[in-house]
Design a protein around this motif. Sequence first.
Motif, PDB file in Angstrom:
ATOM      1  N   ALA A 282      -7.571 -10.253  -2.442  1.00 24.84           N
ATOM      2  CA  ALA A 282      -6.024 -10.009  -2.155  1.00 24.84           C
ATOM      3  C   ALA A 282      -5.132  -9.122  -2.994  1.00 24.84           C
ATOM      4  O   ALA A 282      -4.440  -8.678  -2.505  1.00 24.84           O
ATOM      5  N   ALA A 283      -5.399  -9.238  -4.204  1.00 22.93           N
ATOM      6  CA  ALA A 283      -4.758  -8.189  -5.135  1.00 22.93           C
ATOM      7  C   ALA A 283      -5.205  -6.797  -5.103  1.00 22.93           C
ATOM      8  O   ALA A 283      -4.627  -5.881  -5.605  1.00 22.93           O
ATOM      9  N   THR A 284      -6.311  -6.426  -4.556  1.00 22.85           N
ATOM     10  CA  THR A 284      -6.524  -5.059  -4.015  1.00 22.85           C
ATOM     11  C   THR A 284      -5.870  -4.383  -2.888  1.00 22.85           C
ATOM     12  O   THR A 284      -6.278  -5.123  -2.016  1.00 22.85           O
ATOM     13  N   SER A 285      -5.122  -3.627  -2.946  1.00 18.89           N
ATOM     14  CA  SER A 285      -4.133  -3.036  -2.025  1.00 18.89           C
ATOM     15  C   SER A 285      -4.944  -1.725  -1.310  1.00 18.89           C
ATOM     16  O   SER A 285      -5.873  -1.064  -1.877  1.00 18.89           O
ATOM     17  N   LEU A 286      -4.472  -1.325  -0.229  1.00 24.60           N
ATOM     18  CA  LEU A 286      -4.974  -0.095   0.301  1.00 24.60           C
ATOM     19  C   LEU A 286      -4.679   1.236  -0.317  1.00 24.60           C
ATOM     20  O   LEU A 286      -5.401   1.963  -0.408  1.00 24.60           O
ATOM     21  N   SER A 287      -3.368   1.008  -0.989  1.00 25.27           N
ATOM     22  CA  SER A 287      -3.270   2.325  -1.787  1.00 25.27           C
ATOM     23  C   SER A 287      -4.099   2.470  -3.116  1.00 25.27           C
ATOM     24  O   SER A 287      -4.398   3.432  -3.644  1.00 25.27           O
ATOM     25  N   ASP A 288      -4.545   1.216  -3.733  1.00 27.60           N
ATOM     26  CA  ASP A 288      -5.533   1.367  -4.851  1.00 27.60           C
ATOM     27  C   ASP A 288      -6.966   1.776  -4.111  1.00 27.60           C
ATOM     28  O   ASP A 288      -7.215   2.535  -4.843  1.00 27.60           O
ATOM     29  N   ILE A 289      -7.220   1.446  -2.945  1.00 29.58           N
ATOM     30  CA  ILE A 289      -8.415   2.154  -2.430  1.00 29.58           C
ATOM     31  C   ILE A 289      -8.254   3.677  -2.394  1.00 29.58           C
ATOM     32  O   ILE A 289      -9.198   4.361  -2.573  1.00 29.58           O
ATOM     33  N   THR A 290      -7.261   4.022  -1.676  1.00 30.89           N
ATOM     34  CA  THR A 290      -6.846   5.536  -1.383  1.00 30.89           C
ATOM     35  C   THR A 290      -6.877   6.165  -2.878  1.00 30.89           C
ATOM     36  O   THR A 290      -7.050   7.373  -2.641  1.00 30.89           O
ATOM     37  N   SER A 291      -6.076   5.647  -3.454  1.00 33.88           N
ATOM     38  CA  SER A 291      -5.910   6.443  -4.959  1.00 33.88           C
ATOM     39  C   SER A 291      -7.190   6.573  -5.734  1.00 33.88           C
ATOM     40  O   SER A 291      -7.521   7.757  -5.977  1.00 33.88           O
ATOM     41  N   ALA A 292      -8.093   5.569  -5.486  1.00 35.09           N
ATOM     42  CA  ALA A 292      -9.222   5.665  -6.302  1.00 35.09           C
ATOM     43  C   ALA A 292     -10.187   6.679  -5.748  1.00 35.09           C
ATOM     44  O   ALA A 292     -10.878   7.377  -6.293  1.00 35.09           O
ATOM     45  N   THR A 293     -10.192   6.771  -4.467  1.00 36.96           N
ATOM     46  CA  THR A 293     -11.289   7.379  -3.672  1.00 36.96           C
ATOM     47  C   THR A 293     -10.705   8.821  -3.148  1.00 36.96           C
ATOM     48  O   THR A 293     -11.540   9.770  -3.065  1.00 36.96           O
ATOM     49  N   GLY A 294      -9.399   9.015  -3.237  1.00 36.31           N
ATOM     50  CA  GLY A 294      -8.709  10.419  -2.889  1.00 36.31           C
ATOM     51  C   GLY A 294      -8.936  10.676  -1.390  1.00 36.31           C
ATOM     52  O   GLY A 294      -8.655  11.652  -0.981  1.00 36.31           O
ATOM     53  N   LEU A 295      -9.071   9.674  -0.555  1.00 39.35           N
ATOM     54  CA  LEU A 295      -9.255   9.566   0.773  1.00 39.35           C
ATOM     55  C   LEU A 295      -8.069   9.061   1.475  1.00 39.35           C
ATOM     56  O   LEU A 295      -7.527   8.178   0.852  1.00 39.35           O
ATOM     57  N   THR A 296      -7.612   9.277   2.595  1.00 39.06           N
ATOM     58  CA  THR A 296      -6.771   8.847   3.515  1.00 39.06           C
ATOM     59  C   THR A 296      -6.885   7.753   4.126  1.00 39.06           C
ATOM     60  O   THR A 296      -8.353   7.029   4.173  1.00 39.06           O
ATOM     61  N   LYS A 297      -6.218   6.602   4.434  1.00 38.99           N
ATOM     62  CA  LYS A 297      -6.294   5.425   5.220  1.00 38.99           C
ATOM     63  C   LYS A 297      -7.322   5.670   6.391  1.00 38.99           C
ATOM     64  O   LYS A 297      -7.986   4.800   6.685  1.00 38.99           O
ATOM     65  N   GLY A 298      -6.849   6.805   7.080  1.00 40.26           N
ATOM     66  CA  GLY A 298      -7.829   6.925   8.365  1.00 40.26           C
ATOM     67  C   GLY A 298      -9.381   7.064   7.916  1.00 40.26           C
ATOM     68  O   GLY A 298     -10.090   6.752   8.766  1.00 40.26           O
ATOM     69  N   ALA A 299      -9.562   7.995   6.848  1.00 40.74           N
ATOM     70  CA  ALA A 299     -10.903   7.929   6.633  1.00 40.74           C
ATOM     71  C   ALA A 299     -11.463   6.796   5.990  1.00 40.74           C
ATOM     72  O   ALA A 299     -12.854   6.457   6.186  1.00 40.74           O
ATOM     73  N   ILE A 300     -10.769   5.996   5.275  1.00 40.79           N
ATOM     74  CA  ILE A 300     -11.401   4.539   4.888  1.00 40.79           C
ATOM     75  C   ILE A 300     -11.602   3.883   6.095  1.00 40.79           C
ATOM     76  O   ILE A 300     -12.730   3.518   6.186  1.00 40.79           O
ATOM     77  N   TYR A 301     -10.760   3.710   7.176  1.00 44.12           N
ATOM     78  CA  TYR A 301     -10.864   2.822   8.101  1.00 44.12           C
ATOM     79  C   TYR A 301     -11.663   3.543   9.401  1.00 44.12           C
ATOM     80  O   TYR A 301     -12.172   2.752  10.414  1.00 44.12           O
TER      81      TYR A 301
END
Length: 199
Positions: free
Chosen positions: A27-46
Amino acid sequence: MSLTKAQKTTNYIIETVAPIFNQNGYAATSLSDITSATGLTKGAIYGNFENKEDLAMAALKYNIKKVLNRIEAHMEQGNSPTEKLLLLTDFYRNYYHFSQELGGCPIINVGVDANNQNDAFMKKVQDVIELIEHYLAKLIDEGKEIGEIRKTIMSQTYAKRFYSLLQGATFMAQTMKDNSYIHDAANVISDTINQRFRV
Protein backbone atom coordinates in the motif's frame (compact mmCIF):
# COMPACT_ATOMS: atom_id res chain seq x y z
CA MET A 1 18.72 -18.38 -25.14
CA SER A 2 19.28 -14.63 -24.90
CA LEU A 3 16.60 -12.42 -23.38
CA THR A 4 14.53 -10.09 -25.52
CA LYS A 5 14.58 -6.37 -24.84
CA ALA A 6 11.11 -6.65 -23.28
CA GLN A 7 12.24 -9.49 -20.98
CA LYS A 8 15.32 -7.51 -19.93
CA THR A 9 13.10 -4.53 -19.12
CA THR A 10 10.71 -6.70 -17.12
CA ASN A 11 13.59 -8.21 -15.13
CA TYR A 12 15.10 -4.77 -14.55
CA ILE A 13 11.83 -3.43 -13.16
CA ILE A 14 11.35 -6.41 -10.82
CA GLU A 15 14.94 -6.32 -9.52
CA THR A 16 14.77 -2.56 -8.96
CA VAL A 17 11.43 -2.38 -7.17
CA ALA A 18 11.65 -5.67 -5.21
CA PRO A 19 13.46 -4.14 -2.20
CA ILE A 20 11.16 -1.09 -2.29
CA PHE A 21 7.97 -3.15 -2.06
CA ASN A 22 9.57 -5.36 0.58
CA GLN A 23 10.64 -2.44 2.75
CA ASN A 24 7.67 -0.11 2.28
CA GLY A 25 4.85 -2.61 1.85
CA TYR A 26 2.33 -2.86 -0.98
CA ALA A 27 0.00 0.00 0.00
CA ALA A 28 2.82 2.43 0.87
CA THR A 29 4.68 1.91 -2.40
CA SER A 30 3.39 4.46 -4.89
CA LEU A 31 3.63 4.56 -8.66
CA SER A 32 5.91 7.58 -8.31
CA ASP A 33 8.24 5.47 -6.12
CA ILE A 34 8.34 2.89 -8.91
CA THR A 35 8.92 5.33 -11.78
CA SER A 36 11.50 7.27 -9.76
CA ALA A 37 13.49 4.15 -8.89
CA THR A 38 13.40 2.66 -12.39
CA GLY A 39 13.64 5.86 -14.38
CA LEU A 40 10.79 4.57 -16.53
CA THR A 41 7.42 6.09 -17.36
CA LYS A 42 4.07 4.84 -16.09
CA GLY A 43 3.36 3.55 -19.59
CA ALA A 44 6.60 1.57 -19.64
CA ILE A 45 5.81 0.03 -16.24
CA TYR A 46 2.27 -0.98 -17.16
CA GLY A 47 3.42 -2.14 -20.58
CA ASN A 48 5.20 -4.93 -18.72
CA PHE A 49 2.77 -5.54 -15.85
CA GLU A 50 -1.00 -5.67 -15.72
CA ASN A 51 -1.22 -3.45 -12.62
CA LYS A 52 0.56 -2.57 -9.38
CA GLU A 53 -0.50 -5.83 -7.69
CA ASP A 54 0.90 -7.87 -10.58
CA LEU A 55 4.25 -6.07 -10.21
CA ALA A 56 4.23 -6.45 -6.40
CA MET A 57 3.59 -10.20 -6.70
CA ALA A 58 6.47 -10.53 -9.18
CA ALA A 59 8.69 -8.62 -6.74
CA LEU A 60 7.64 -10.89 -3.86
CA LYS A 61 8.39 -14.03 -5.89
CA TYR A 62 11.78 -12.57 -6.83
CA ASN A 63 12.70 -11.82 -3.21
CA ILE A 64 11.53 -15.22 -1.96
CA LYS A 65 13.43 -17.01 -4.72
CA LYS A 66 16.63 -15.19 -3.69
CA VAL A 67 16.16 -16.32 -0.09
CA LEU A 68 15.28 -19.93 -0.96
CA ASN A 69 18.15 -20.25 -3.45
CA ARG A 70 20.62 -18.97 -0.86
CA ILE A 71 19.30 -21.34 1.84
CA GLU A 72 19.37 -24.32 -0.54
CA ALA A 73 22.91 -23.58 -1.74
CA HIS A 74 24.16 -23.31 1.85
CA MET A 75 22.46 -26.48 3.06
CA GLU A 76 23.63 -28.48 0.05
CA GLN A 77 27.16 -28.25 1.43
CA GLY A 78 26.12 -30.88 3.97
CA ASN A 79 26.58 -34.59 3.30
CA SER A 80 23.91 -35.89 5.68
CA PRO A 81 20.50 -34.80 7.01
CA THR A 82 22.00 -33.71 10.35
CA GLU A 83 24.74 -31.72 8.66
CA LYS A 84 22.17 -29.98 6.47
CA LEU A 85 20.00 -29.10 9.48
CA LEU A 86 23.02 -27.63 11.25
CA LEU A 87 23.90 -25.68 8.10
CA LEU A 88 20.43 -24.12 8.21
CA THR A 89 21.26 -22.61 11.61
CA ASP A 90 24.63 -21.56 10.21
CA PHE A 91 22.90 -19.76 7.33
CA TYR A 92 20.55 -17.91 9.65
CA ARG A 93 23.41 -16.60 11.78
CA ASN A 94 24.15 -14.24 8.86
CA TYR A 95 20.58 -13.95 7.55
CA TYR A 96 19.91 -10.59 9.22
CA HIS A 97 22.68 -8.94 7.19
CA PHE A 98 21.74 -10.75 3.97
CA SER A 99 18.07 -9.82 4.34
CA GLN A 100 18.96 -6.14 4.68
CA GLU A 101 19.94 -6.23 1.00
CA LEU A 102 16.31 -7.18 0.28
CA GLY A 103 14.83 -4.52 2.57
CA GLY A 104 14.31 -7.05 5.37
CA CYS A 105 13.00 -10.60 5.47
CA PRO A 106 10.32 -10.81 2.74
CA ILE A 107 8.46 -13.62 4.50
CA ILE A 108 8.04 -11.53 7.66
CA ASN A 109 7.53 -8.18 5.94
CA VAL A 110 4.91 -9.35 3.46
CA GLY A 111 3.28 -11.71 5.97
CA VAL A 112 2.69 -8.83 8.39
CA ASP A 113 1.76 -6.37 5.64
CA ALA A 114 -0.66 -8.74 3.88
CA ASN A 115 -2.41 -10.20 6.93
CA ASN A 116 -6.12 -9.29 6.66
CA GLN A 117 -5.19 -7.01 3.74
CA ASN A 118 -4.31 -9.09 0.68
CA ASP A 119 -5.25 -12.76 0.43
CA ALA A 120 -3.06 -13.46 -2.63
CA PHE A 121 0.12 -12.19 -0.96
CA MET A 122 -0.75 -13.94 2.30
CA LYS A 123 -1.31 -17.25 0.48
CA LYS A 124 2.09 -16.94 -1.22
CA VAL A 125 3.82 -16.40 2.12
CA GLN A 126 1.93 -19.32 3.70
CA ASP A 127 2.95 -21.56 0.78
CA VAL A 128 6.62 -20.67 1.29
CA ILE A 129 6.45 -21.35 5.03
CA GLU A 130 4.83 -24.74 4.38
CA LEU A 131 7.46 -25.52 1.73
CA ILE A 132 10.34 -24.84 4.13
CA GLU A 133 8.72 -26.72 7.01
CA HIS A 134 8.06 -29.68 4.72
CA TYR A 135 11.70 -29.69 3.62
CA LEU A 136 12.93 -29.65 7.23
CA ALA A 137 10.54 -32.45 8.21
CA LYS A 138 11.73 -34.49 5.22
CA LEU A 139 15.36 -34.06 6.30
CA ILE A 140 14.51 -35.25 9.81
CA ASP A 141 12.66 -38.26 8.34
CA GLU A 142 15.69 -39.09 6.19
CA GLY A 143 17.92 -38.88 9.24
CA LYS A 144 15.65 -41.27 11.10
CA GLU A 145 15.62 -43.72 8.19
CA ILE A 146 19.42 -43.96 8.04
CA GLY A 147 19.76 -44.22 11.83
CA GLU A 148 21.31 -40.79 12.29
CA ILE A 149 18.35 -39.25 14.17
CA ARG A 150 16.34 -40.85 16.96
CA LYS A 151 13.14 -42.54 15.76
CA THR A 152 11.15 -40.85 18.56
CA ILE A 153 11.77 -37.34 17.17
CA MET A 154 8.53 -35.90 15.76
CA SER A 155 9.56 -34.59 12.36
CA GLN A 156 6.75 -32.14 11.65
CA THR A 157 6.71 -30.78 15.20
CA TYR A 158 10.43 -30.02 15.19
CA ALA A 159 10.33 -28.63 11.65
CA LYS A 160 7.71 -26.10 12.73
CA ARG A 161 9.51 -25.40 16.00
CA PHE A 162 12.86 -24.75 14.32
CA TYR A 163 11.43 -22.51 11.62
CA SER A 164 9.25 -20.53 14.02
CA LEU A 165 12.28 -19.99 16.29
CA LEU A 166 14.37 -18.71 13.39
CA GLN A 167 11.65 -16.48 11.93
CA GLY A 168 10.65 -15.14 15.34
CA ALA A 169 14.29 -14.32 16.08
CA THR A 170 14.59 -12.68 12.66
CA PHE A 171 11.59 -10.48 13.46
CA MET A 172 13.22 -9.45 16.75
CA ALA A 173 16.56 -8.81 15.05
CA GLN A 174 14.88 -6.60 12.44
CA THR A 175 12.84 -4.74 15.04
CA MET A 176 15.66 -4.25 17.56
CA LYS A 177 18.50 -4.00 15.01
CA ASP A 178 20.28 -6.72 16.98
CA ASN A 179 21.51 -9.94 15.38
CA SER A 180 22.06 -11.63 18.77
CA TYR A 181 18.42 -12.77 18.75
CA ILE A 182 19.12 -14.95 15.71
CA HIS A 183 22.43 -16.25 17.10
CA ASP A 184 20.67 -17.33 20.29
CA ALA A 185 17.87 -19.10 18.40
CA ALA A 186 20.42 -20.81 16.13
CA ASN A 187 22.35 -22.00 19.19
CA VAL A 188 19.17 -23.44 20.73
CA ILE A 189 18.42 -25.37 17.54
CA SER A 190 22.02 -26.58 17.13
CA ASP A 191 22.06 -27.78 20.74
CA THR A 192 18.76 -29.59 20.22
CA ILE A 193 20.10 -31.36 17.13
CA ASN A 194 23.40 -32.32 18.78
CA GLN A 195 21.98 -33.35 22.16
CA ARG A 196 18.48 -34.69 21.45
CA PHE A 197 18.48 -35.81 17.81
CA ARG A 198 21.63 -37.90 17.60
CA VAL A 199 21.35 -41.62 18.20
